[in-house]
Design an enzyme around this catalytic site. Sequence first.
Site, short mmCIF file in Angstrom:
data_model
loop_
_atom_site.label_atom_id
_atom_site.label_comp_id
_atom_site.label_asym_id
_atom_site.label_seq_id
_atom_site.Cartn_x
_atom_site.Cartn_y
_atom_site.Cartn_z
N ASP A 70 -62.64 -22.56 3.26
CA ASP A 70 -63.58 -22.47 4.38
C ASP A 70 -64.18 -21.07 4.45
O ASP A 70 -63.96 -20.23 3.55
CB ASP A 70 -62.95 -22.95 5.71
CG ASP A 70 -61.96 -21.95 6.30
OD1 ASP A 70 -61.75 -20.88 5.70
OD2 ASP A 70 -61.39 -22.26 7.37
N CYS B 149 -57.75 -21.54 3.40
CA CYS B 149 -58.45 -21.35 4.69
C CYS B 149 -57.80 -20.14 5.34
O CYS B 149 -57.22 -19.31 4.64
CB CYS B 149 -58.43 -22.62 5.53
SG CYS B 149 -56.82 -23.19 6.09
N THR C 145 -55.16 -19.93 7.32
CA THR C 145 -53.70 -20.01 7.20
C THR C 145 -53.25 -20.87 6.02
O THR C 145 -52.07 -20.84 5.66
CB THR C 145 -53.12 -20.66 8.47
OG1 THR C 145 -53.72 -21.96 8.61
CG2 THR C 145 -53.40 -19.82 9.71
N HIS D 6 -39.65 -29.32 -8.17
CA HIS D 6 -38.93 -30.36 -7.44
C HIS D 6 -39.87 -31.39 -6.79
O HIS D 6 -39.49 -32.55 -6.66
CB HIS D 6 -38.07 -29.75 -6.33
CG HIS D 6 -36.89 -28.99 -6.85
ND1 HIS D 6 -35.87 -28.55 -6.05
CD2 HIS D 6 -36.58 -28.56 -8.11
CE1 HIS D 6 -34.96 -27.91 -6.78
NE2 HIS D 6 -35.38 -27.88 -8.05
N HIS E 173 -35.36 -35.54 -8.98
CA HIS E 173 -36.53 -35.11 -8.20
C HIS E 173 -37.64 -36.17 -8.26
O HIS E 173 -38.38 -36.35 -7.29
CB HIS E 173 -37.04 -33.76 -8.71
CG HIS E 173 -35.99 -32.69 -8.64
ND1 HIS E 173 -35.48 -32.24 -7.45
CD2 HIS E 173 -35.34 -32.01 -9.62
CE1 HIS E 173 -34.55 -31.32 -7.69
NE2 HIS E 173 -34.45 -31.17 -9.01
C1 RB5 Z 1 -60.75 -21.13 11.02
O1 RB5 Z 1 -60.96 -20.28 12.08
C2 RB5 Z 1 -59.28 -21.47 10.89
O2 RB5 Z 1 -58.91 -22.34 11.92
C3 RB5 Z 1 -59.01 -22.07 9.54
O3 RB5 Z 1 -59.40 -21.17 8.55
C4 RB5 Z 1 -57.57 -22.42 9.24
O4 RB5 Z 1 -56.73 -21.35 9.46
C5 RB5 Z 1 -57.08 -23.67 9.86
O5 RB5 Z 1 -55.97 -24.13 9.62
#
Ligand code: RB5
Length: 146
Positions: free
Chosen positions: A8, A65, A67, A98, A133
Amino acid sequence: MRIGIGNDHSAVDMKDEVTEHLKSKGIEVINYGTDERSSCNYPEYGEAVGRAVVSGEIDLGILICGTGVGISLAANKVKGVRAVVCSEPYSARLSRQHNNTNILAFGARVVGVELAKMIIDEWLAAEFMGGRHKTRVDMIMEIEQK
Ligand code: RB5
């Protein structure tokens, strides 16, 4: 090997760095976007890479993204996808050995570029161990059929 990469708006720079790293290892990289820095919706890119992995268009996928969470959740809704979010190399390696993961996700706001490269290298170097596994991974995939 063909690797698809999706991200993203929060991960455009990270995607570019990772792409260069993969290319330097002789890996073909397919970019599923986005290349825009304006706010976008990560599920679109998670789904695109997920479908490409399952169809065989690419061998493996990398998703980034903020996170790594949202984009991996989206990919995991595609039947046949086993996406993992990793912030360190140990889990990345074990997720292949695994769990036979076919998509690696991480957060551009969580890990730095050098750690991201290390996570990717460990994930790519590992091989699925099969045996007990495989039994467990088969059980996971059977849940999709229920
Ligand atoms: C975008 O602001 C953020 O929500 C996205 O990059 C991600 O971390 C979502 O899981």
